[in-house]
Each structure stands twice: as structure tokens, then as C-alpha cells.
Design a protein around this motif. Structure first.
Motif, PDB file in Angstrom:
ATOM      1  N   PRO B  22       0.849  -1.193   0.000  1.00  0.00           N
ATOM      2  CA  PRO B  22       0.000   0.000   0.000  1.00  0.00           C
ATOM      3  C   PRO B  22       0.886   1.245   0.000  1.00  0.00           C
ATOM      4  N   ASP B  23       1.196   1.726  -1.162  1.00  0.00           N
ATOM      5  CA  ASP B  23       2.024   2.921  -1.270  1.00  0.00           C
ATOM      6  C   ASP B  23       1.271   4.128  -0.739  1.00  0.00           C
ATOM      7  N   TYR B  24       1.977   4.976  -0.085  1.00  0.00           N
ATOM      8  CA  TYR B  24       1.347   6.203   0.391  1.00  0.00           C
ATOM      9  C   TYR B  24       2.373   7.311   0.371  1.00  0.00           C
ATOM     10  N   PRO B  25       2.257   8.222  -0.574  1.00  0.00           N
ATOM     11  CA  PRO B  25       3.218   9.326  -0.618  1.00  0.00           C
ATOM     12  C   PRO B  25       2.982  10.248   0.568  1.00  0.00           C
ATOM     13  N   THR B  26       3.968  10.337   1.460  1.00  0.00           N
ATOM     14  CA  THR B  26       3.754  11.178   2.635  1.00  0.00           C
ATOM     15  C   THR B  26       4.197  12.604   2.358  1.00  0.00           C
ATOM     16  N   SER B  27       3.459  13.527   2.920  1.00  0.00           N
ATOM     17  CA  SER B  27       3.747  14.943   2.698  1.00  0.00           C
ATOM     18  C   SER B  27       5.049  15.338   3.382  1.00  0.00           C
ATOM     19  N   HIS B  31      11.418  16.371  -1.307  1.00  0.00           N
ATOM     20  CA  HIS B  31      11.588  15.981  -2.707  1.00  0.00           C
ATOM     21  C   HIS B  31      12.531  16.939  -3.416  1.00  0.00           C
ATOM     22  N   ASP B  32      13.243  16.424  -4.438  1.00  0.00           N
ATOM     23  CA  ASP B  32      14.057  17.316  -5.256  1.00  0.00           C
ATOM     24  C   ASP B  32      13.204  17.842  -6.414  1.00  0.00           C
ATOM     25  N   ALA B  33      13.848  18.621  -7.326  1.00  0.00           N
ATOM     26  CA  ALA B  33      13.095  19.340  -8.358  1.00  0.00           C
ATOM     27  C   ALA B  33      12.265  18.395  -9.238  1.00  0.00           C
ATOM     28  N   ASP B  34      12.783  17.193  -9.519  1.00  0.00           N
ATOM     29  CA  ASP B  34      12.012  16.294 -10.384  1.00  0.00           C
ATOM     30  C   ASP B  34      11.134  15.323  -9.599  1.00  0.00           C
ATOM     31  N   GLY B  35      10.852  15.656  -8.338  1.00  0.00           N
ATOM     32  CA  GLY B  35       9.839  14.908  -7.588  1.00  0.00           C
ATOM     33  C   GLY B  35      10.353  13.661  -6.887  1.00  0.00           C
ATOM     34  N   LYS B  36      11.643  13.395  -6.987  1.00  0.00           N
ATOM     35  CA  LYS B  36      12.179  12.207  -6.293  1.00  0.00           C
ATOM     36  C   LYS B  36      12.474  12.547  -4.830  1.00  0.00           C
ATOM     37  N   ALA B  37      12.392  11.523  -3.972  1.00  0.00           N
ATOM     38  CA  ALA B  37      12.723  11.738  -2.565  1.00  0.00           C
ATOM     39  C   ALA B  37      14.176  12.216  -2.458  1.00  0.00           C
ATOM     40  N   LYS B  38      14.378  13.275  -1.692  1.00  0.00           N
ATOM     41  CA  LYS B  38      15.706  13.875  -1.573  1.00  0.00           C
ATOM     42  C   LYS B  38      16.401  13.241  -0.366  1.00  0.00           C
ATOM     43  N   LEU B  39      17.202  12.230  -0.660  1.00  0.00           N
ATOM     44  CA  LEU B  39      17.748  11.415   0.427  1.00  0.00           C
ATOM     45  C   LEU B  39      18.831  12.142   1.221  1.00  0.00           C
ATOM     46  N   ASP B  40      19.463  13.166   0.599  1.00  0.00           N
ATOM     47  CA  ASP B  40      20.510  13.868   1.344  1.00  0.00           C
ATOM     48  C   ASP B  40      19.987  15.145   2.015  1.00  0.00           C
ATOM     49  N   ALA B  41      18.666  15.256   2.102  1.00  0.00           N
ATOM     50  CA  ALA B  41      18.065  16.389   2.830  1.00  0.00           C
ATOM     51  C   ALA B  41      18.431  16.282   4.314  1.00  0.00           C
ATOM     52  N   GLN B 260      21.617   1.599   6.921  1.00  0.00           N
ATOM     53  CA  GLN B 260      20.261   1.423   6.384  1.00  0.00           C
ATOM     54  C   GLN B 260      19.854   2.674   5.628  1.00  0.00           C
ATOM     55  N   ARG B 261      18.925   2.495   4.680  1.00  0.00           N
ATOM     56  CA  ARG B 261      18.463   3.612   3.857  1.00  0.00           C
ATOM     57  C   ARG B 261      16.946   3.725   3.958  1.00  0.00           C
ATOM     58  N   ILE B 262      16.456   4.950   3.939  1.00  0.00           N
ATOM     59  CA  ILE B 262      15.016   5.172   4.081  1.00  0.00           C
ATOM     60  C   ILE B 262      14.274   4.575   2.890  1.00  0.00           C
ATOM     61  N   MET B 263      13.081   4.064   3.127  1.00  0.00           N
ATOM     62  CA  MET B 263      12.179   3.643   2.058  1.00  0.00           C
ATOM     63  C   MET B 263      10.987   4.601   2.095  1.00  0.00           C
ATOM     64  N   PRO B 264      10.994   5.617   1.232  1.00  0.00           N
ATOM     65  CA  PRO B 264       9.924   6.610   1.332  1.00  0.00           C
ATOM     66  C   PRO B 264       8.613   6.094   0.737  1.00  0.00           C
ATOM     67  N   ASP B 265       7.517   6.644   1.219  1.00  0.00           N
ATOM     68  CA  ASP B 265       6.201   6.464   0.584  1.00  0.00           C
ATOM     69  C   ASP B 265       5.756   5.014   0.489  1.00  0.00           C
ATOM     70  N   THR B 266       6.128   4.218   1.456  1.00  0.00           N
ATOM     71  CA  THR B 266       5.688   2.827   1.399  1.00  0.00           C
ATOM     72  C   THR B 266       5.340   2.353   2.799  1.00  0.00           C
TER      73      THR B 266
END
Lengths: 284, 286
Positions: B22-27, B31-41, B260-266
């Protein structure tokens, strides 16, 4: 001696209750519990609240309702006193029979009546709880083993000691998945606040849910709506509405009462650690 | 058997791609300019200014054997050890899912009892690894497991929900002490945490005597203590340095690193091992 699975299950339940008294619980005296002058937890103290003013449902909770063991079910085990008369609100569920207090019983469809009859005739031997499998949410609400609620803004987690169950109630505004989602034992739960009540809607159940030890069914078409209210420090009241057009001719609502367990903690319960009962359970 | 285990692990690793999550894009995901999760934020923080470790995390370290390594089934040529994982800049060796000591040039500081136990477990093709029997994994195996885990941080307790074996862990941060040494041993032990600057330091004791720290079976006993230092260096990265002390098994404490690395929106999925467990009787040892 041949014991029925149901009786064994009941005996297990009864055995589990004194465990609370005898097991080695790591007690921790919390500074956040309101106390009376003599240091006892003040159970009628005010409802605690989170930073955003919502009631805080967090805590370790003990089922405060009836087990609902049938009379003279186990030789030598005293019968429970009769249920108190319900003066307001829905009737109370019991661990054995979610519909025990409903006048005229559950509004079972013919299919569900047959499933329930079959499960009872088999001494409830296929109750998932007896096979180290996850319990239905209703059985978890009425189970004598405690559960811990941890409320955060985006998600409320319930850790169930019974079968080490995990439940997440998402409160971050997401919608529930579509109807054809992979069914889960615990379903998929979203919650929102209506005043001081956390309203939780759950869908996506498996087709073979047992709502109680007898086996009152719930299916994948089912929806559960729970209204969690903490009227004071020590009390949690959960009104559960079941809608399931395959199993019930109309929705029905039952109440579950729980009370806080102060200064204590869940213990580890790993059913698969030494599960030898499965092959001994006998049906009809 | 080992090959089956590895196959299972690989299948599990591929699951996130095929299962119905159940994907859920969290607010809250940057995100970077092209909508991808910005992992180095920047590292997110809680209301009290502490780093917020909350999120769904995926193990990003070396998994199991090196390329071309043969499994230990009958008739196969003897195994050659995989090359050690690269050494991180801070000099703390990376644990692998298969062998937490893989990054130590001279191996772990095993006592003779530990050497023998580890040898026996490996000789039996790790068939008694609790994971293969629907039993809880040790905390190190949970750190390096290919199935994700979700951290939920609240002021008094941080919970880790492990998809693998539906494990539950509570890390108490309300100031309580560890239980006395004779507490009932638990699979997951008893964990308390405190903050050391931006690092959450978690101490755990009260383990069972038969913990497997990895698939090979590196041991930990009831005398053991784990100290984990959780550090979320940026939005996307969680470093966990784990110090293992166990005087009955090791001549000195040692420290390994898990990344470990974040898994966004899932979201985690439900994993009920007992639902259809038919592998147990088919696992064979020597």
C-alpha cells in the motif's frame, strides 16, 4: 482423557490470567501516572492529553470485560457471575461470544450461522489462536493478555502480547487501499478524531476471521469501525461496529471495556517457541 | 539447505518489487526538483529538537556471499570465503547478514567455546537458525535482514516493527534502568535508550542463551550486552554502530557497523511465518 480444543483453549486462557501475577514483569514506576495521597494510581484521574490537545490513548491495557465461558464448561472451574445489566450503550462482547449480550443474538446470515455451527461443533479447534496464528481484532480486544497502545501524531501502534501481534492505525490522512488489496489478518486501519473519540475504520481482512473463541465469522467484505474513548485516566471504552454483508444481515455494535495497567510492561510471548498442542486438538 | 536459505533471502529481497504494497506518498518526504525523494536532505527532528529516527528502513550493507560463491550442498566444492566488505572511513567494519565478523581481518575475538559453537552451527548448514523455524531473530539479524523495519519514535519509547517474523521491539527512553541480571531472558532482550548529542545510544541485556547474531550462527548468550548507537546522518541514511560484549563468548568487545536507507512512501507488509510453514522438516544438517 479427551479434552475438547475449546476446553483446552479455555484452560489456556485461565492459565494465562494468573501468569500476570506470577511472571517476572519488569516493573517501572512511571512519573506520569496521577497518584492518590498514598501513592496508588488514581484511576479516575483526568484523561491524559497529547501536546496537540487530543486524548492520549497510550498505555498498557487490560481487558475488563467477561470471558463468557459457558456455564459448567470446565469441571472444577467456578462459573462467572451473571453479566451486569447494561443500562446504556451497546451490549458488551465477551471473549467467547462477541454477540452474547445482543438480544436475539447476532444477525447471522444463513451462511454465517452454518460456519459458526460448524466451528462450535469442532470445539473451536481451528481458532487461529490455538495454532500460533494471528487473532482477529475483536479477539485481541477481549483477550486476557494485555496490549500496549503508543499514540503518535501520524500513527497509533497497538502491540498485543497475545501472539505478539502488531497493529498500525494510520492517522496521517491516508485512505484505505482499494477493495482488491492483499487481505491481511489484521486488515488495514485508518483513524481520525471526532471530538475526543478516535474513530478507526478497518477493511482488507482475510476471509476466515474469528471474532471470538466460538468462531463468529468475518469475511473479506467486512468492515470494522472502532470508536476509542478514554473517559478518565484508567478507563478505555471501545465501541466496535461490524458490517459484513456476507456474514451479517445488518451491522451491529458491541462494547469492549479495558482498564489501565499502571507501572508494568508487556512480556514477550512467542507462541511458536514450544508449540506442541496443535496436533492434540480434536474436533467432533 | 544453505542455498535454500539464501534463495529465500533473495526472494524476500525481491518482494518489495512484486508484492502489493500500500504505497502512500507522505507529505513529510522532502523531494528534489524532479519529484524524487531527496535522500541527502537534512535529518528530520522531533518537537524537542532530537533527531527523528522514525521511518521505514532498508538494510543497505553487504548481504551474503561474494559473487560466484558456491553453496555448501553435498558434492559441491569447498566454499571459499567471500571477499571482506569494504572498510568504512571511520574504521568500523561492516556487518553482513551472513557473517557479522566478515569485515575483521583476523576474525572475531572468539573464545574456544564460541569457536566450537560456531563451527557446529555452520557444519549443520545453519539449519537451526531461528529464522528458519518461524522464531524471532536476534537483533543483529534483524538489523541486517533484507526485509524492512519501521521505527516509530515517541518521547518515552521508540518502537521498531520488523517485517521479518513480525518482530516487535521496544526501546524505553523514559529513564528506567535495565532489569536485574536474573530477569527472564527474552529473544529480543530488554532495551533502554538515551541521547548522546544526536546519537541515540541503546543498551540491551537479558538475552536468551542461544542468540544467532548472523546466519552462520555467531553466538550471543545471556551474559551478553549489545550497545547500539543510532545516528541518522541525513534524511535518507541511518548508521547503527553495534558493540557486542559477551565475556563467555568473546575475549574482547567488538563493534560493527550497519547502514540502512530510508524507504519513502511505502509501508511494511504483513509477514506471518506460521501461516504456511512447511520448510522445517526439510532442513537438513550434516
Amino acid at each position: 482423557m479427551k479434552f475438547s480444543a475449546c476446553r483446552i483453549a479455555a484452560a489456556l486462557v485461565l492459565a494465562a490470567m494468573p501468569a500476570v501475577l506470577s511472571a517476572q514483569w519488569p516493573e517501572h514506576r512511571s512519573s506520569k501516572i496521577p497518584r492518590t495521597a498514598d501513592g496508588k494510581p488514581k484511576l479516575d484521574g483526568p484523561t491524559p492529553r497529547t501536546a496537540d490537545g487530543k486524548p492520549d490513548l497510550s498505555g498498557v491495557w487490560d481487558y475488563a470485560g467477561r470471558i463468557g465461558l459457558p456455564r459448567n464448561f470446565i469441571p472444577g472451574v467456578p462459573n462467572e457471575p451473571p453479566p451486569p445489566k447494561v443500562t446504556e450503550g451497546p451490549s458488551e462482547a465477551t471473549f467467547f461470544d462477541v454477540g452474547s449480550g445482543i438480544p436475539g443474538g447476532l444477525p447471522l446470515t444463513p451462511w454465517a450461522a452454518n460456519v459458526l455451527k460448524e466451528r462450535k461443533a469442532e470445539n473451536s479447534k481451528d481458532n487461529p489462536d490455538a495454532h500460533c496464528l494471528p487473532l482477529g481484532l475483536m479477539q485481541l480486544h477481549t483477550h486476557p493478555q494485555p496490549r500496549k497502545m503508543i499514540q503518535t501524531p501520524d500513527v497509533t501502534v497497538i502491540l498485543y502480547e497475545a501472539q505478539a501481534g502488531i497493529r498500525q492505525i494510520f492517522t496521517d490522512g491516508r485512505k484505505r487501499p482499494p477493495a482488491d488489496v492483499q487481505p491481511w489478518w489484521y486488515g488495514y486501519s485508518t483513524g481520525h478524531w471526532e471530538g475526543d473519540t478516535l474513530v478507526v475504520e478497518t477493511t482488507g481482512f482475510r476471509d476466515d476471521v474469528w471474532l471470538d473463541v466460538f468462531g463468529s465469522p468475518q469475511t473479506n467484505t467486512g468492515k470494522m469501525t472502532e470508536r476509542f474513548r478514554r473517559p478518565n485516566y484508567g478507563t478505555l471504552q471501545i465501541d466496535v461496529t461490524i458490517e459484513d454483508p456476507e456474514a451479517y444481515t445488518k451491522p451491529f455494535t458491541v462494547r469492549v471495556n479495558q482498564k489501565i495497567m499502571p507501572d508494568t510492561e508487556l512480556i514477550e510471548f512467542i507462541c511458536t517457541e514450544n508449540d506442541r498442542s496443535g496436533s492434540h486438538l480434536v474436533g467432533k | 539447505m544453505m542455498k535454500e536459505l539464501l534463495t529465500t533471502a533473495c526472494l524476500v529481497a525481491a518482494l518489495p518489487l512484486c508484492a502489493q504494497w500500500p504505497d502512500y506518498p507522505t507529505s513529510k518526504t522532502p523531494h528534489d526538483a524532479d519529484g524524487k525523494a531527496k535522500l541527502d536532505a537534512p535529518t528530520p527532528r522531533t518537537a524537542d529538537g532530537k533527531p527523528d529516527l522514525s521511518g521505514i528502513w532498508e538494510y543497505r550493507g553487504p548481504m551474503i556471499p561474494g559473487a560466484g560463491q558456491r553453496a555448501g550442498q553435498q558434492g559441491a566444492p569447498p566454499r571459499t570465503p567471500p571477499p571482506p566488505p569494504p572498510l568504512p572511513a571511520d574504521g568500523i567494519p561492516l556487518a553482513t547478514f551472513r557473517n557479522i565478523g566478515a569485515g575483521f581481518k583476523d576474525g572475531l575475538p572468539l573464545r574456544p567455546a564460541a569457536t566450537e559453537l560456531l563451527r557446529a552451527r555452520k557444519a549443520e548448514n545453519s539449519k537451526d537458525n531461528p529464522d528458519a523455524h518461524c522464531l524471532p531473530l536476534g537483533l543483529m539479524q534483524l538489523h541486517t535482514h533484507p526485509q524492512p523495519r519501521k521505527i516509530i519514535q515517541s518521547p518515552d519509547v521508540t518502537v521498531i516493527l520488523y517485517e521479518a517474523q513480525a518482530g516487535i521491539r521496544q526501546i524505553f527512553t523514559d529513564g528506567r534502568k535495565l532489569p536485574p541480571a536474573d530477569a527472564q531472558p527474552w529473544w529480543y532482550g530488554y532495551s533502554i535508550g538515551h541521547w548522546d548529542g544526536d546519537t541515540m545510544v541503546v543498551e540491551t541485556t537479558g538475552f536468551r542463551d542461544d542468540v544467532w547474531l548472523d546466519i552462520d550462527g555467531t553466538p550471543l548468550t545471556n551474559k551478553g550486552k549489545l550497545t547500539e548507537r543510532f545516528h541518522r546522518v541525513n534524511y535518507g541514511t541511518l548508521n547503527i554502530d553495534v558493540t557486542v560484549e559477551d565475556p563467555t563468548m568473546y575475549t574482547a568487545p567488538f563493534t560493527v557497523k550497519v547502514i540502512q536507507r530510508i524507504m519513502p512512501d511505502t509501508e511494511l507488509i504483513e509477514f506471518i511465518c506460521q501461516e504456511n510453514d512447511r520448510s522445517g522438516p526439510h532442513l537438513v544438517g550434516k
